[in-house]
Design a protein around this motif. Structure first.
Motif, PDB file in Angstrom:
ATOM      1  N   GLU A 111       5.655  39.685  24.081  1.00 52.59           N
ATOM      2  CA  GLU A 111       4.707  40.891  24.237  1.00 52.59           C
ATOM      3  C   GLU A 111       4.571  40.938  25.651  1.00 52.59           C
ATOM      4  O   GLU A 111       4.372  42.090  26.217  1.00 52.59           O
ATOM      5  CB  GLU A 111       3.320  40.842  23.212  1.00 52.59           C
ATOM      6  CG  GLU A 111       3.748  41.142  21.885  1.00 52.59           C
ATOM      7  CD  GLU A 111       4.299  42.781  21.629  1.00 52.59           C
ATOM      8  OE1 GLU A 111       4.278  43.499  22.410  1.00 52.59           O
ATOM      9  OE2 GLU A 111       5.052  42.851  20.502  1.00 52.59           O
ATOM     10  N   ASP A 112       4.407  40.068  26.468  1.00 54.63           N
ATOM     11  CA  ASP A 112       4.165  39.924  27.884  1.00 54.63           C
ATOM     12  C   ASP A 112       5.138  40.030  28.679  1.00 54.63           C
ATOM     13  O   ASP A 112       5.314  40.300  29.623  1.00 54.63           O
ATOM     14  CB  ASP A 112       3.318  38.482  28.115  1.00 54.63           C
ATOM     15  CG  ASP A 112       4.224  37.141  28.043  1.00 54.63           C
ATOM     16  OD1 ASP A 112       4.894  37.208  26.943  1.00 54.63           O
ATOM     17  OD2 ASP A 112       4.000  36.516  28.842  1.00 54.63           O
ATOM     18  N   ALA A 113       6.459  39.877  27.934  1.00 53.51           N
ATOM     19  CA  ALA A 113       7.620  39.887  28.955  1.00 53.51           C
ATOM     20  C   ALA A 113       8.224  41.346  28.884  1.00 53.51           C
ATOM     21  O   ALA A 113       9.103  41.631  28.091  1.00 53.51           O
ATOM     22  CB  ALA A 113       8.714  39.044  28.085  1.00 53.51           C
ATOM     23  N   HIS A 114       7.695  42.030  29.697  1.00 52.22           N
ATOM     24  CA  HIS A 114       8.005  43.490  29.688  1.00 52.22           C
ATOM     25  C   HIS A 114       9.382  43.821  30.195  1.00 52.22           C
ATOM     26  O   HIS A 114      10.014  44.911  30.270  1.00 52.22           O
ATOM     27  CB  HIS A 114       6.873  44.302  30.505  1.00 52.22           C
ATOM     28  CG  HIS A 114       5.623  44.404  29.659  1.00 52.22           C
ATOM     29  ND1 HIS A 114       5.403  45.136  28.557  1.00 52.22           N
ATOM     30  CD2 HIS A 114       4.393  43.755  30.044  1.00 52.22           C
ATOM     31  CE1 HIS A 114       4.230  44.981  28.076  1.00 52.22           C
ATOM     32  NE2 HIS A 114       3.485  44.017  29.003  1.00 52.22           N
ATOM     33  N   CYS A 115       9.654  42.543  31.307  1.00 54.67           N
ATOM     34  CA  CYS A 115      10.989  42.768  31.778  1.00 54.67           C
ATOM     35  C   CYS A 115      11.618  41.513  31.735  1.00 54.67           C
ATOM     36  O   CYS A 115      11.011  40.426  31.761  1.00 54.67           O
ATOM     37  CB  CYS A 115      10.658  42.991  33.416  1.00 54.67           C
ATOM     38  SG  CYS A 115      12.365  43.381  34.258  1.00 54.67           S
ATOM     39  N   VAL A 116      12.963  41.701  31.553  1.00 57.93           N
ATOM     40  CA  VAL A 116      13.934  40.204  31.549  1.00 57.93           C
ATOM     41  C   VAL A 116      14.983  40.464  32.518  1.00 57.93           C
ATOM     42  O   VAL A 116      15.719  41.604  32.343  1.00 57.93           O
ATOM     43  CB  VAL A 116      14.343  40.065  29.941  1.00 57.93           C
ATOM     44  CG1 VAL A 116      15.373  38.728  30.008  1.00 57.93           C
ATOM     45  CG2 VAL A 116      13.345  40.213  29.215  1.00 57.93           C
TER      46      VAL A 116
END
Length: 261
Positions: A111-116
């Motif tokens: 949920e904290d990884a809004h961007c990859v």
């Protein structure tokens, strides 16, 4: 979209009035990140991928149109897909299925990884192929080393069953080296994720150059790595990627404007 439009991003109509202000800003930032990846020479023709999750319970996210060069991607050309890889707009470009597998795996559990961000740079792949992986040879290496994971190579990332293993290997880390494949970073914002990739990429560049020197090495003592997480906030004044991001956008505005179209 037909091939003629695909080769002419300038002909894509603006979507700014069709999406929320929050999604539009996310589109602008992600398009800028694509162009910055190209500017720094981290792209690989139309391959590799960056993605960003659109706020909401649906777990929709934005990813690049497959077939467009990174230095021509615009906010309006980005493709919105659901967690199953379905385009929300049937008139959108197709996407890279391997890109969907990797990115949807991360977005589904972090949920904290809004961007990859994922790259196949020469230095990144070189370090990923070295048995010892990233070494504590430079100040730059310490930031990823304090929060780094590895995922073994299983072939082109097309199989659904690989997702669970990639998710388990990533865990709570923000830096990942995909063995024999490349680099991956995650972050709460596009700016943070780009800064993570910049540091990881630079650490790999330094390592490849250092090992090529064919001289005795001076590794950094292991205990120093433990202090890096606290020092990172001091270096960026607690702002993370936001500190450098406005300057990066100004640079793009000078050398490759149009990402916000």
């Amino acid at each position: 979209m037909n091939s003629k439009v695909q080769l002419d991003p300038a002909s894509i109509p603006s979507r700014q009035s069709q999406v929320s202000a929050e999604e539009w800003q996310l589109r602008v930032d992600l398009a800028a990140a694509y162009r910055l990846v190209a500017l720094y020479g981290w792209d690989e023709l139309i391959f590799t991928h960056l993605s960003a999750r659109i706020p909401g319970a649906e777990h929709h996210f934005l990813i690049n149109p497959f077939g467009m060069m990174f230095d021509e991607i615009t906010a309006s050309s980005l493709v919105r897909v659901d967690q199953d890889g379905n385009k929300l707009d049937p008139n959108d470009f197709d996407i890279n299925p391997a890109g969907f597998t990797i990115h949807s795996a991360v977005h589904a559990v972090r949920e904290d990884a809004h961007c990859v961000m994922h790259t196949h740079t020469t230095e990144g792949v070189a370090v990923s192929a070295q048995q010892d992986g990233l070494l504590a040879l430079s100040q730059q290496s310490l930031f990823p080393l304090s929060n780094l994971s590895y995922h073994d190579y299983e072939g082109v990332a097309l199989r659904e069953d690989e997702k669970a293993r990639l998710q388990a290997d990533l865990g709570t880390t923000n830096f990942m080296i995909l063995r024999n494949h490349g680099l991956l970073t995650v972050g709460s914002t596009v700016a943070d994720t780009f800064l993570n990739m910049f540091i990881l990429q630079r650490a790999c560049e330094i390592q490849v150059a250092t090992l090529a020197g064919n001289r005795a090495l001076t590794p950094i003592p292991a205990g120093i790595v433990d202090t890096i997480k606290q020092q990172a906030d001091q270096v960026t004044k607690g702002m993370g990627g936001k500190l450098a991001w406005p300057g990066l956008l100004r640079k793009l505005d000078r050398v490759n404007p149009g990402y916000a179209d």
